[in-house]
Write a protein that holds these residues in place. Structure first.
Motif, short mmCIF file in Angstrom:
data_model
loop_
_atom_site.label_atom_id
_atom_site.label_comp_id
_atom_site.label_asym_id
_atom_site.label_seq_id
_atom_site.Cartn_x
_atom_site.Cartn_y
_atom_site.Cartn_z
N LEU A 50 0.77 -1.15 -0.18
CA LEU A 50 -0.21 -0.09 0.02
C LEU A 50 1.03 1.28 -0.04
O LEU A 50 0.46 2.17 -0.86
CB LEU A 50 -0.97 0.03 1.19
N PRO A 51 1.91 1.44 0.85
CA PRO A 51 2.70 2.59 0.71
C PRO A 51 3.36 2.66 -0.59
O PRO A 51 3.68 3.89 -1.25
CB PRO A 51 3.86 2.16 1.87
N ARG A 52 3.98 1.63 -1.05
CA ARG A 52 4.68 1.84 -2.53
C ARG A 52 3.68 2.04 -3.35
O ARG A 52 3.95 3.03 -4.48
CB ARG A 52 5.08 0.43 -2.66
N GLN A 53 2.36 1.46 -3.44
CA GLN A 53 1.57 1.51 -4.76
C GLN A 53 0.54 2.68 -4.51
O GLN A 53 0.15 3.29 -5.68
CB GLN A 53 0.87 0.37 -5.09
N ALA A 54 0.15 3.09 -3.30
CA ALA A 54 -0.84 4.09 -3.15
C ALA A 54 -0.54 5.09 -2.35
O ALA A 54 -1.30 5.98 -1.74
CB ALA A 54 -2.03 3.40 -2.70
N ASN A 55 0.87 5.00 -1.70
CA ASN A 55 1.47 6.12 -0.95
C ASN A 55 0.71 6.11 0.50
O ASN A 55 0.17 7.40 0.86
CB ASN A 55 1.37 7.63 -1.63
N ARG A 56 0.35 5.06 0.94
CA ARG A 56 -0.73 5.28 2.30
C ARG A 56 0.00 4.21 3.32
O ARG A 56 0.34 2.90 2.70
CB ARG A 56 -1.96 4.72 1.75
N GLU A 57 -0.06 4.53 4.30
CA GLU A 57 0.33 3.33 5.15
C GLU A 57 -0.91 2.61 5.67
O GLU A 57 -1.96 2.90 5.39
CB GLU A 57 0.52 4.35 6.71
N TYR A 58 -0.61 1.23 5.80
CA TYR A 58 -1.51 0.27 5.87
C TYR A 58 -1.76 -0.07 7.61
O TYR A 58 -1.00 -0.15 8.11
CB TYR A 58 -1.08 -1.08 5.38
N ARG A 59 -2.78 0.31 7.87
CA ARG A 59 -3.49 0.07 9.28
C ARG A 59 -4.30 -0.97 9.30
O ARG A 59 -5.53 -1.02 8.56
CB ARG A 59 -4.15 1.11 9.88
#
Ligand code: ZN
Length: 289
Positions: A97-106
């Protein structure tokens, strides 16, 4: 699928055998399971499809009593399976998710239950099948659903069951991406056919995201065995709306679909599996659903 080496998740709460405190007696388990299977496939699954207010109000016996299950990793085989698949989705999505959507995964929580339990979206029953409640960001799963899949549809196997869990986690990813709230708001404003159409897009995206998990997991962990992908495809196929409508003896009415046809479910799952990207799962921006 060789899942034994996956890391077990610590986000599992085991409420099996607990029942609902103060609740009425359960329904017959057979009835509940049959309803549940159809429910899962026909759209009861994400209760996100009804409004937030309804979901909160949906718990008939109120939502004030907290229910505490056993936290931590279950020790029986089925419980360990669910915990390790969830753990693997955490490891994969934390990377993807951080790599592809620039978002931290919770990561979401997962509640294992039998029969009935409380959820942030109201009373949960096996009858509803596995589902994701966006309000408490939790996946609810009665593991007997897997036996029922095998009995009713003659589909099953570890990877097929993992696909079911990954599909629910896919709804959580949709939630993290802000897609669920937007779709829910839109669903309030439109007629039934378009509401169903939106639901199909949400479901096919979750199928695709389940594929993204599987594809990325395979790259890192190499846990798939021959026949696994076919197994998951057979499961996706068995629970397509058209297939279920036909089994129900009715005509196939595409407007009433809420999860997508068998062909669509298989195709989107494979799209995620082979493409491996969240971007490839945008069912809201595609010419061909
Ligand atoms: Zn779903």
């Amino acid at each position: 699928m060789r899942w034994e080496d996956f890391r077990g998740s610590t986000n599992v709460e085991d409420r099996r055998g607990m029942g609902i405190p103060g609740g009425r007696g359960g329904l017959g388990i057979g009835t509940v399971l049959i309803l549940g299977l159809v429910g899962w496939a026909l759209g009861i699954d994400p209760r996100l499809l009804i409004s937030g207010a309804e979901m909160v109000a949906g718990g008939r016996d109120g939502g004030t009593v907290q229910q505490q299950g056993r936290p931590g990793a279950p020790e029986d085989e089925q419980g360990r399976f669910a915990s390790k698949i969830l753990g693997n989705t955490e490891d994969v999505w934390r990377d993807v998710l951080p790599r592809q959507a620039n978002r931290e995964y919770r990561p979401p929580k997962m509640v294992l239950f039998s029969g009935a339990t409380r959820s942030g979206c109201g009373s949960a029953q096996s009858a509803m099948g596995p589902f994701y409640c966006p309000l408490d960001q939790t996946v609810y799963l009665d593991l007997s659903f897997f036996q029922e899949m095998q009995r009713r549809f003659r589909t099953g196997g570890d990877f097929a069951y993992a696909y079911v869990i990954a599909h629910e986690v896919g709804h959580h990813v949709e939630n993290q991406l802000g897609i669920l709230p937007r779709v829910q708001a839109r669903q309030q404003e439109v007629g039934e056919a378009e509401r169903n159409q939106l639901s199909v897009r949400v479901e096919l995206m979750a199928d695709c995201l389940a594929g993204v998990w599987a594809g990325n997991s395979e790259q890192r962990y190499r846990a798939l065995e021959p026949g696994d992908v076919e197994q998951a495809m057979a499961a996706a196929e068995a629970i397509g709306d058209d297939r279920l409508q036909r089994q129900g003896g009715g005509r196939v009415v595409p407007d009433s679909f809420t999860h997508g046809s068998s062909e669509q479910r298989v195709r989107w799952f494979l799209q995620g599996l082979k493409g491996g990207t969240v971007q490839g799962c945008d069912t809201f921006r595609t010419a061909r659903l």
